[in-house]
Scaffold this motif. Structure first.
Motif, short mmCIF file in Angstrom:
data_model
loop_
_atom_site.label_atom_id
_atom_site.label_comp_id
_atom_site.label_asym_id
_atom_site.label_seq_id
_atom_site.Cartn_x
_atom_site.Cartn_y
_atom_site.Cartn_z
N PRO A 78 0.89 -1.26 0.00
CA PRO A 78 -0.09 0.32 0.14
C PRO A 78 0.84 1.30 -0.11
CG PRO A 78 -0.74 -1.58 1.75
CD PRO A 78 0.49 -2.02 1.11
N ASP A 79 0.41 2.44 -0.57
CA ASP A 79 1.30 3.69 -0.65
C ASP A 79 1.74 4.19 0.60
OD1 ASP A 79 0.36 3.44 -3.23
OD2 ASP A 79 -0.56 5.40 -3.50
N ASN A 80 0.90 4.00 1.85
CA ASN A 80 1.18 4.49 3.03
C ASN A 80 2.33 3.68 3.74
OD1 ASN A 80 -0.52 2.36 3.62
ND2 ASN A 80 -1.53 3.35 5.09
N GLN A 81 2.66 2.61 3.03
CA GLN A 81 3.72 1.64 3.57
C GLN A 81 4.85 1.48 2.76
OE1 GLN A 81 2.03 -2.22 4.82
NE2 GLN A 81 0.43 -1.07 5.56
N LEU A 82 4.95 2.24 1.58
CA LEU A 82 5.86 2.09 0.48
C LEU A 82 7.30 2.82 1.19
CD1 LEU A 82 6.26 0.92 -2.31
CD2 LEU A 82 6.01 3.38 -3.05
N ALA A 83 7.08 3.76 1.82
CA ALA A 83 8.45 4.25 2.34
C ALA A 83 9.10 3.21 3.34
CB ALA A 83 8.14 5.78 3.10
N GLN A 84 8.49 2.45 4.04
CA GLN A 84 9.12 1.64 4.89
C GLN A 84 9.83 0.26 3.88
OE1 GLN A 84 9.79 1.64 8.18
NE2 GLN A 84 11.01 -0.03 7.92
N TRP A 85 8.92 0.02 2.85
CA TRP A 85 9.69 -0.89 1.95
C TRP A 85 10.81 -0.37 1.16
CZ3 TRP A 85 11.07 -1.97 -3.04
CH2 TRP A 85 11.29 -3.07 -3.40
N ILE A 86 10.99 0.90 0.87
CA ILE A 86 11.91 1.32 0.16
C ILE A 86 13.03 1.44 1.01
CG2 ILE A 86 12.71 3.52 -0.78
CD1 ILE A 86 10.01 3.98 -2.07
N ASP A 87 12.92 1.92 2.42
CA ASP A 87 14.06 1.78 3.38
C ASP A 87 14.76 0.46 3.64
OD1 ASP A 87 13.46 4.68 3.48
OD2 ASP A 87 12.48 4.61 5.40
N ASN A 88 13.84 -0.27 3.48
CA ASN A 88 14.39 -1.96 3.77
C ASN A 88 14.84 -2.39 2.55
OD1 ASN A 88 13.38 -1.81 6.39
ND2 ASN A 88 11.42 -2.60 6.02
N HIS A 89 14.48 -2.08 1.38
CA HIS A 89 14.99 -2.68 0.21
C HIS A 89 15.87 -2.16 -0.85
CE1 HIS A 89 11.45 -5.15 1.58
NE2 HIS A 89 12.11 -6.15 1.24
N THR A 90 16.09 -0.91 -0.39
CA THR A 90 16.89 -0.05 -1.49
C THR A 90 17.98 0.62 -0.40
OG1 THR A 90 15.58 1.84 -1.44
CG2 THR A 90 15.23 0.12 -3.00
N MET A 91 18.87 1.35 -1.06
CA MET A 91 20.12 1.96 -0.44
C MET A 91 19.39 3.13 0.22
SD MET A 91 23.14 1.80 -2.79
CE MET A 91 24.06 0.05 -3.23
N ARG A 92 19.62 3.62 1.31
CA ARG A 92 19.43 4.59 2.19
C ARG A 92 20.01 5.89 1.76
NH1 ARG A 92 15.56 5.33 6.21
NH2 ARG A 92 16.09 6.85 7.45
N VAL A 93 19.57 6.69 0.72
CA VAL A 93 20.04 7.83 0.28
C VAL A 93 20.14 9.27 1.10
CG1 VAL A 93 20.02 9.17 -1.84
CG2 VAL A 93 19.95 6.95 -1.98
#
Length: 104
Positions: A78-93
């Protein structure tokens, strides 16, 4: 985390905030692999596209949902949980993400 110095991260944060976008980075070797997503920083989720033709422009999550899938981007989140997914699965920029709650 990307192998970037502090100055480069601050520049990315400044550009991201100015453009209202979030940079998502998967690989920073040589050319790197990244994308910009239009982002609502006050809600910390993808920005909703406006009505009409403007949502054909780059950066809208609605367009990325049609082009990408896991492991690059899990569009079932869900859109409101995407930030957490991005933080967990991509580089923290973005350094300012540590202070996002203070900005709200």
């Amino acid at each position: 985390e990307p192998a970037w110095d502090e100055e480069k991260r601050l520049q990315i944060d400044k550009i991201a905030l100015h453009r209202g976008m979030r940079m998502i980075l998967w690989d920073d070797d040589e050319a790197g692999f990244y994308m910009w997503m239009r982002w609502d920083w006050s809600k910390n989720q993808p920005e909703l596209p406006p009505e009409g033709e403007k949502n054909n422009q780059l950066g809208w999550y609605s367009n990325y949902k049609q082009m990408m899938q896991a492991p690059l981007l899990d569009t079932s989140v869900p859109d409101n949980q995407l930030a957490q997914w991005i933080d967990n699965h991509t580089m923290r920029v973005h350094r300012f993400l540590n202070h996002l709650s203070q900005v709200r």
